[in-house]
Design a protein around this motif. Structure first.
Motif, PDB file in Angstrom:
ATOM      1  N   LEU A 193       6.411  10.295  11.531  1.00  0.00           N
ATOM      2  CA  LEU A 193       6.576  10.170  10.084  1.00  0.00           C
ATOM      3  C   LEU A 193       5.399   9.448   9.445  1.00  0.00           C
ATOM      4  CD1 LEU A 193      10.359   9.220   9.723  1.00  0.00           C
ATOM      5  CD2 LEU A 193       9.285  11.364   9.018  1.00  0.00           C
ATOM      6  N   LEU A 194       4.707   8.627  10.240  1.00  0.00           N
ATOM      7  CA  LEU A 194       3.625   7.796   9.719  1.00  0.00           C
ATOM      8  C   LEU A 194       2.249   8.340  10.072  1.00  0.00           C
ATOM      9  CD1 LEU A 194       5.179   4.322  10.666  1.00  0.00           C
ATOM     10  CD2 LEU A 194       5.533   5.670   8.593  1.00  0.00           C
ATOM     11  N   GLY A 195       2.216   9.562  10.552  1.00  0.00           N
ATOM     12  CA  GLY A 195       0.974  10.120  11.053  1.00  0.00           C
ATOM     13  C   GLY A 195      -0.115  10.306  10.013  1.00  0.00           C
ATOM     14  N   ASP A 196       0.223  10.357   8.734  1.00  0.00           N
ATOM     15  CA  ASP A 196      -0.794  10.522   7.694  1.00  0.00           C
ATOM     16  C   ASP A 196      -1.632   9.266   7.499  1.00  0.00           C
ATOM     17  OD1 ASP A 196      -0.288  13.178   6.934  1.00  0.00           O
ATOM     18  OD2 ASP A 196       1.419  12.568   5.718  1.00  0.00           O
ATOM     19  N   PHE A 197      -1.107   8.121   7.929  1.00  0.00           N
ATOM     20  CA  PHE A 197      -1.795   6.850   7.711  1.00  0.00           C
ATOM     21  C   PHE A 197      -2.750   6.553   8.862  1.00  0.00           C
ATOM     22  CE2 PHE A 197       2.023   6.710   5.196  1.00  0.00           C
ATOM     23  CZ  PHE A 197       1.621   6.118   4.011  1.00  0.00           C
ATOM     24  N   ASP A 198      -3.767   5.762   8.560  1.00  0.00           N
ATOM     25  CA  ASP A 198      -4.757   5.393   9.576  1.00  0.00           C
ATOM     26  C   ASP A 198      -4.236   4.235  10.412  1.00  0.00           C
ATOM     27  OD1 ASP A 198      -6.510   7.349   8.649  1.00  0.00           O
ATOM     28  OD2 ASP A 198      -7.364   5.993   7.155  1.00  0.00           O
ATOM     29  N   GLY A 199      -3.113   4.481  11.065  1.00  0.00           N
ATOM     30  CA  GLY A 199      -2.507   3.481  11.926  1.00  0.00           C
ATOM     31  C   GLY A 199      -1.313   2.805  11.282  1.00  0.00           C
ATOM     32  N   ALA A 200      -0.700   1.913  12.052  1.00  0.00           N
ATOM     33  CA  ALA A 200       0.477   1.176  11.595  1.00  0.00           C
ATOM     34  C   ALA A 200       0.575  -0.110  12.413  1.00  0.00           C
ATOM     35  CB  ALA A 200       1.740   2.015  11.762  1.00  0.00           C
ATOM     36  N   VAL A 210       7.354  -2.229   8.939  1.00  0.00           N
ATOM     37  CA  VAL A 210       6.123  -1.640   9.463  1.00  0.00           C
ATOM     38  C   VAL A 210       5.050  -1.696   8.382  1.00  0.00           C
ATOM     39  CG1 VAL A 210       5.058   0.438  10.412  1.00  0.00           C
ATOM     40  CG2 VAL A 210       7.429  -0.124  10.994  1.00  0.00           C
ATOM     41  N   LEU A 211       3.901  -2.234   8.747  1.00  0.00           N
ATOM     42  CA  LEU A 211       2.773  -2.316   7.825  1.00  0.00           C
ATOM     43  C   LEU A 211       1.908  -1.071   7.937  1.00  0.00           C
ATOM     44  CD1 LEU A 211       1.888  -6.066   8.356  1.00  0.00           C
ATOM     45  CD2 LEU A 211       2.713  -5.032   6.233  1.00  0.00           C
ATOM     46  N   LEU A 212       1.436  -0.601   6.759  1.00  0.00           N
ATOM     47  CA  LEU A 212       0.616   0.600   6.695  1.00  0.00           C
ATOM     48  C   LEU A 212      -0.633   0.328   5.862  1.00  0.00           C
ATOM     49  CD1 LEU A 212       3.497   3.112   5.868  1.00  0.00           C
ATOM     50  CD2 LEU A 212       2.407   2.788   8.104  1.00  0.00           C
TER      51      LEU A 212
END
Length: 300
Positions: A193-200, A210-212
């Protein structure tokens, strides 16, 4: 205008869940230029000195009661910025502040006093997550010396660049002896679900906080995703946008890096598509309290 002595009730979680409550705390209010909030084609210095259109600026931060302890998302503004003439060391900063912001804050708006009105001792705060290093988000760190202060390592690197104060990052109120800073590095997310972000970065390893990375307002700005059964998910975005509706409409503010902001906006919107009901909560949005209340099921 916002009542500076108010704070939202505490939406409560279900028994056995990691988060017991989320609260929106009010650290005062002010005004900013319309162009600052909604963007402008005019150069920044033009609207700073010549615009006469001002709009309300709530100053919110957030208190999360997690089973691991009490957590702040940002720490508000230090009222000393108005009462102490030496608070901003640089003469140009002291000159510019009233041209950029009209602040209506008092000692009652300092983080420890706001927490006391919410029934919390500032000494009980375990962790403060700092969305970014601007003065109105780190202004309370001196009042919680026992707490760890979590910051994106990219944001921390700004302190080593020439003149961070020109971007309203005041080194002398960040690098203080009592501050227990913890820099985090984002790693590839395990959650698709968080794959669009440059990490987590999973704060407690339980998936509830969870920080994004959401750069644009500053290079190291980050947002906090809160997920808990029985609630709609919440994304606290700091100053990525000044109003949720502006992010949804791709309206960028008058400060920050436009292209980077638009890229972060798009990532947040894609996350909202994947997480139906996601409440995007901005720190200077007058709808922040209502959004958190709705997401957590608090009955008004």
């Amino acid at each position: 205008m916002t009542d500076t002595n108010s704070h939202s009730p505490a939406p409560t979680g279900q028994p056995g869940q990691p988060i017991a409550s989320v609260r929106v705390l009010n650290g005062g209010h002010g005004e900013q230029h319309k162009e600052h909030r909604f963007g402008s084609r005019m150069p920044r210095l033009w609207w700073v000195f010549f615009s006469n259109e001002w709009v309300p600026l709530p100053l919110y931060f957030f208190l999360i009661k997690h089973r691991q302890g009490l957590i702040l998302f940002d720490t508000g503004i230090d009222p000393a910025i108005l009462s102490d003439k030496s608070y901003i060391k640089q003469a140009v900063g002291r000159f510019l502040l009233p041209w950029i912001f009209r602040l209506n804050i008092s000692e009652d708006d300092r983080v420890d006093h706001v927490l006391k009105r919410a029934g919390v001792d500032a000494g009980d705060i375990r962790l403060a997550i700092i969305s970014h290093l601007h003065f109105d988000h780190v202004g309370g760190i001196a009042q919680i010396p026992q707490a760890d202060l979590m910051v994106n390592e990219r944001e921390w690197a700004i302190l080593s660049e020439p003149h961070p104060e020109r971007e309203w990052i005041l080194r002398e109120h960040i690098e203080i002896p009592s501050a227990k800073w913890r820099q985090i590095a984002f790693k590839p997310a395990d959650d698709p679900l968080l794959g669009d972000f440059d990490g987590a970065h999973d704060v407690f390893g339980d998936g509830s906080m969870v920080l994004l990375p959401t750069p644009g307002h500053t290079p190291g700005s980050m947002s906090l995703l809160i997920r808990q059964a029985g609630w709609d998910p919440i994304l606290m975005v700091g100053d990525l946008t000044y109003e949720t509706r502006l992010l949804e409409q791709d309206v960028v503010p008058g400060t920050g890096d436009k292209e980077t902001l638009l890229a972060s906006f798009a990532k947040v919107r894609r996350l909202k598509e994947k997480l139906p009901g996601l409440a995007v909560v901005a720190s200077h949005d007058s709808n922040a309290e209502a959004a958190v209340a709705k997401a957590t099921g608090l009955k008004n």
